[in-house]
Design a protein around this motif. Structure first.
Motif, PDB file in Angstrom:
ATOM      1  N   PHE A 345       0.831  -1.201   0.000  1.00 40.57           N
ATOM      2  CA  PHE A 345       0.000   0.000   0.000  1.00 40.57           C
ATOM      3  C   PHE A 345       0.868   1.255   0.000  1.00 40.57           C
ATOM      4  O   PHE A 345       0.590   2.220  -0.725  1.00 40.57           O
ATOM      5  N   GLU A 346       1.945   1.202   0.802  1.00 41.44           N
ATOM      6  CA  GLU A 346       2.838   2.361   0.859  1.00 41.44           C
ATOM      7  C   GLU A 346       3.516   2.628  -0.486  1.00 41.44           C
ATOM      8  O   GLU A 346       3.709   3.780  -0.878  1.00 41.44           O
ATOM      9  N   LEU A 347       3.838   1.545  -1.194  1.00 41.14           N
ATOM     10  CA  LEU A 347       4.449   1.727  -2.518  1.00 41.14           C
ATOM     11  C   LEU A 347       3.444   2.380  -3.480  1.00 41.14           C
ATOM     12  O   LEU A 347       3.792   3.323  -4.203  1.00 41.14           O
ATOM     13  N   PHE A 348       2.207   1.911  -3.460  1.00 44.46           N
ATOM     14  CA  PHE A 348       1.172   2.546  -4.292  1.00 44.46           C
ATOM     15  C   PHE A 348       1.059   4.036  -3.958  1.00 44.46           C
ATOM     16  O   PHE A 348       0.994   4.887  -4.835  1.00 44.46           O
ATOM     17  N   ASN A 349       1.052   4.311  -2.671  1.00 47.15           N
ATOM     18  CA  ASN A 349       0.911   5.680  -2.204  1.00 47.15           C
ATOM     19  C   ASN A 349       2.084   6.561  -2.621  1.00 47.15           C
ATOM     20  O   ASN A 349       1.897   7.702  -3.038  1.00 47.15           O
ATOM     21  N   LYS A 350       3.277   5.994  -2.508  1.00 50.47           N
ATOM     22  CA  LYS A 350       4.484   6.758  -2.843  1.00 50.47           C
ATOM     23  C   LYS A 350       4.488   7.096  -4.343  1.00 50.47           C
ATOM     24  O   LYS A 350       4.757   8.233  -4.735  1.00 50.47           O
ATOM     25  N   ILE A 351       4.176   6.083  -5.153  1.00 51.78           N
ATOM     26  CA  ILE A 351       4.126   6.331  -6.611  1.00 51.78           C
ATOM     27  C   ILE A 351       3.101   7.427  -6.904  1.00 51.78           C
ATOM     28  O   ILE A 351       3.345   8.341  -7.680  1.00 51.78           O
ATOM     29  N   ASN A 352       1.962   7.319  -6.243  1.00 45.67           N
ATOM     30  CA  ASN A 352       0.907   8.304  -6.472  1.00 45.67           C
ATOM     31  C   ASN A 352       1.355   9.715  -6.103  1.00 45.67           C
ATOM     32  O   ASN A 352       1.080  10.667  -6.828  1.00 45.67           O
ATOM     33  N   GLU A 355       4.172  10.879  -8.628  1.00 44.17           N
ATOM     34  CA  GLU A 355       3.698  11.112 -10.005  1.00 44.17           C
ATOM     35  C   GLU A 355       2.451  11.996 -10.080  1.00 44.17           C
ATOM     36  O   GLU A 355       1.977  12.307 -11.169  1.00 44.17           O
ATOM     37  N   LYS A 356       1.895  12.318  -8.902  1.00 42.31           N
ATOM     38  CA  LYS A 356       0.669  13.140  -8.829  1.00 42.31           C
ATOM     39  C   LYS A 356      -0.437  12.566  -9.748  1.00 42.31           C
ATOM     40  O   LYS A 356      -0.863  13.211 -10.719  1.00 42.31           O
ATOM     41  N   LEU A 357      -0.896  11.371  -9.419  1.00 42.47           N
ATOM     42  CA  LEU A 357      -1.823  10.662 -10.305  1.00 42.47           C
ATOM     43  C   LEU A 357      -3.297  10.846  -9.937  1.00 42.47           C
ATOM     44  O   LEU A 357      -4.071  11.409 -10.690  1.00 42.47           O
ATOM     45  N   ARG A 408      -9.744   8.895 -14.544  1.00 42.78           N
ATOM     46  CA  ARG A 408      -8.348   8.733 -14.133  1.00 42.78           C
ATOM     47  C   ARG A 408      -7.764   7.426 -14.682  1.00 42.78           C
ATOM     48  O   ARG A 408      -6.929   6.798 -14.043  1.00 42.78           O
ATOM     49  N   TYR A 409      -8.227   7.059 -15.866  1.00 41.54           N
ATOM     50  CA  TYR A 409      -7.817   5.779 -16.460  1.00 41.54           C
ATOM     51  C   TYR A 409      -6.305   5.737 -16.713  1.00 41.54           C
ATOM     52  O   TYR A 409      -5.625   4.800 -16.300  1.00 41.54           O
ATOM     53  N   ASN A 410      -5.802   6.760 -17.367  1.00 45.33           N
ATOM     54  CA  ASN A 410      -4.361   6.789 -17.671  1.00 45.33           C
ATOM     55  C   ASN A 410      -3.520   6.828 -16.402  1.00 45.33           C
ATOM     56  O   ASN A 410      -2.457   6.222 -16.332  1.00 45.33           O
ATOM     57  N   GLU A 411      -4.012   7.554 -15.401  1.00 46.59           N
ATOM     58  CA  GLU A 411      -3.282   7.679 -14.140  1.00 46.59           C
ATOM     59  C   GLU A 411      -3.216   6.327 -13.425  1.00 46.59           C
ATOM     60  O   GLU A 411      -2.174   5.943 -12.893  1.00 46.59           O
ATOM     61  N   LEU A 412      -4.331   5.591 -13.439  1.00 50.58           N
ATOM     62  CA  LEU A 412      -4.340   4.273 -12.807  1.00 50.58           C
ATOM     63  C   LEU A 412      -3.412   3.320 -13.565  1.00 50.58           C
ATOM     64  O   LEU A 412      -2.666   2.544 -12.955  1.00 50.58           O
ATOM     65  N   PHE A 413      -3.440   3.430 -14.885  1.00 48.90           N
ATOM     66  CA  PHE A 413      -2.548   2.611 -15.716  1.00 48.90           C
ATOM     67  C   PHE A 413      -1.087   2.858 -15.341  1.00 48.90           C
ATOM     68  O   PHE A 413      -0.296   1.938 -15.155  1.00 48.90           O
ATOM     69  N   LYS A 414      -0.763   4.122 -15.198  1.00 51.91           N
ATOM     70  CA  LYS A 414       0.603   4.516 -14.826  1.00 51.91           C
ATOM     71  C   LYS A 414       0.955   3.971 -13.431  1.00 51.91           C
ATOM     72  O   LYS A 414       2.046   3.447 -13.216  1.00 51.91           O
ATOM     73  N   LEU A 416      -0.196   1.349 -11.958  1.00 54.10           N
ATOM     74  CA  LEU A 416      -0.039  -0.106 -12.005  1.00 54.10           C
ATOM     75  C   LEU A 416       1.292  -0.499 -12.660  1.00 54.10           C
ATOM     76  O   LEU A 416       1.999  -1.377 -12.162  1.00 54.10           O
ATOM     77  N   THR A 417       1.628   0.160 -13.761  1.00 55.00           N
ATOM     78  CA  THR A 417       2.870  -0.206 -14.449  1.00 55.00           C
ATOM     79  C   THR A 417       4.095   0.200 -13.612  1.00 55.00           C
ATOM     80  O   THR A 417       5.071  -0.533 -13.548  1.00 55.00           O
ATOM     81  N   GLU A 418       3.997   1.346 -12.953  1.00 56.89           N
ATOM     82  CA  GLU A 418       5.091   1.773 -12.073  1.00 56.89           C
ATOM     83  C   GLU A 418       5.236   0.821 -10.893  1.00 56.89           C
ATOM     84  O   GLU A 418       6.341   0.516 -10.466  1.00 56.89           O
ATOM     85  N   PHE A 419       4.111   0.362 -10.393  1.00 56.54           N
ATOM     86  CA  PHE A 419       4.143  -0.575  -9.267  1.00 56.54           C
ATOM     87  C   PHE A 419       4.911  -1.837  -9.673  1.00 56.54           C
ATOM     88  O   PHE A 419       5.783  -2.314  -8.948  1.00 56.54           O
ATOM     89  N   VAL A 420       4.598  -2.370 -10.833  1.00 63.11           N
ATOM     90  CA  VAL A 420       5.274  -3.596 -11.296  1.00 63.11           C
ATOM     91  C   VAL A 420       6.766  -3.327 -11.494  1.00 63.11           C
ATOM     92  O   VAL A 420       7.610  -4.162 -11.164  1.00 63.11           O
TER      93      VAL A 420
END
Ligand SMILES: [Zn+2]
Length: 424
Positions: A345-352, A355-357, A408-414, A416-420
């Motif tokens: 969860f923290e990784l998702f949050n940090k990416i967000n 990247e300001k998603l 926020r489709y593109n933002e969610l895509f970003k 997810l790909t950043e998470f991986v």
């Protein structure tokens, strides 16, 4: 300076095109899967099979391999369906199927004219009438229950409990509700059950004496449906798994179908978009699997079957992300199991944040509300991501592509790909 400016404009333009491609591909998938030819991706007119075939073809086009020789994993379920046109006329007013009323998915079909017994506030607010409610002979009647204006909460709940088991022994039960929704049932009851909207109910001429119904159900035993699975091999055989259910509610009668744009053509489109993206990366750290489940709406049965009959060892799954209802995002996203799997969860949050998603990434605890559930229960690290805000059409014929904003489709895509990319 001028050259630099032109270059910047060019790159911004290029970035827009790249983003637009994801959205365009998403819209293409969602438009296709919500079109009438897939019959709401249920179990009438082969809707599920047509959708599965389409998804497998997309995987193939995206250069994603099947696991073994086929993209499909077949399994069976019992399911109640309503393949022919449903008619409901109360008094002399015919109600509109799917808008004014919905058949309960568990319902048995009935044809004919029936007398009606109405249970409403005049009866439920009267102590004597309430106590004697079951002494009314309803054996050959339909009972209409409207709890609007009933003061006593216990009576409200009580009468609906009696309706659930048809204590009235009526031929059918009609429940008046503010909002009506359709669903899928793997069992068939012995009586007819219908929900009608309060606005439709109040259009009827009182007092209501009789109704005419034409409703035929077909209970399918051991209907064969299928999950769809694609795999991209990486350096390691550890897997990142993306899941999304492609089934929806199918049809209610021959004239009403449920497009299920947000639920869950949106998740399927994201899953396919991800497959396209990862197929183009040569240096994938992990393998990535794309699972598209059937029968989620029938009680998360497709993913349950996969967990019980996995096509790769579940222990190889490093992380699983289930995508269901991802077509909005105006108010951010929510991660089920985010409150339990804190590191992820923290990784998702940090990416967000970096990247300001999306406006907010919310964490929820465990919930058995989508296809991550049986994986999680078997010890697989799994989350379920859905978007928040925007349109609220759900399990009705208005969950359509045209009004699904993909905010926020593109933002969610970003995300997810950043998470991986960053996940260790
Ligand atoms: Zn769903």
């Amino acid at each position: 300076m001028k050259l630099l400016f032109i270059l910047i404009v060019f790159f911004v333009f290029l970035l827009k095109i790249i983003n637009a491609q994801d959205i365009n591909y998403a819209r293409k998938i969602i438009d296709e899967l919500t079109s009438e030819k897939y019959h709401g991706r249920g179990y009438t007119f082969n809707g599920d099979k047509k959708a599965a075939k389409y998804i497998a073809n997309q995987l193939k086009e995206n250069n994603v391999n099947p696991l073994g020789s086929s993209y499909f994993q077949a399994f069976n379920l019992n399911v109640n369906t309503f393949p022919s046109k449903i008619k409901l006329k109360i008094g002399d007013i015919e109600l509109k199927s799917g808008i004014d009323f919905m058949i309960s998915p568990v319902s048995k079909g009935f044809n004919g004219d029936f007398e009606v017994f109405v249970i409403d506030s005049t009866l439920l607010n009267n102590d004597y009438d309430y106590v004697n409610i079951l002494t009314n002979d309803c054996k050959n009647k339909f009972v209409i229950i409207d709890t609007t204006g009933v003061n006593n909460k216990e009576r409200k709940v009580g009468i609906l409990d009696l309706a659930k088991i048809n204590k009235f022994e009526a031929k059918g039960i009609i429940i008046v509700a503010k909002k009506i929704m359709y669903s899928v049932s793997t069992i068939e009851s012995s009586f007819c059950k219908i929900y009608i909207t309060s606005s439709a109910y109040y259009r009827l001429k009182l007092p209501i004496k009789s109704l005419e119904i034409k409703c035929k159900n077909k209970f399918l035993e051991n209907y064969e449906t299928q999950n769809v699975i694609g795999l991209i091999s990486g350096k390691s055989d550890s897997l990142i798994v993306f899941t999304s259910h492609y089934d929806h509610l199918g049809t209610m009668g021959s004239d009403v179908f449920f497009p299920g744009a947000n639920d869950n053509a949106s998740g399927v489109s994201m899953n396919l978009n991800l497959s396209k993206y990862f197929a183009d990366i040569d240096t994938l750290k992990y393998s990535v699997a794309f699972l598209f489940f059937s029968a989620e709406e029938a009680g998360i049965l497709g993913s349950k079957y996969f967990v019980e009959h996995p096509l790769f060892p579940l222990s190889k799954i490093k992380f699983l992300i289930n995508l269901d209802l991802v077509g909005t995002g105006d108010d951010g996203i929510c991660i089920v199991n985010g409150a339990v799997l804190k590191r992820e969860f923290e990784l998702f949050n940090k990416i967000n944040e970096d990247e300001k998603l999306v406006s907010v990434v919310k964490a929820r605890g465990e919930a058995a509300n989508s296809d991550h559930y049986f994986f999680y229960n078997s010890g697989v690290k799994s989350v379920f991501i859905y978007t928040l805000g925007g349109v609220a059409e759900y399990h009705n014929p208005l969950d359509i592509s045209k009004t699904l904003p993909l905010t926020r489709y593109n933002e969610l895509f970003k995300l997810l790909t950043e998470f991986v990319r960053l996940y260790e």
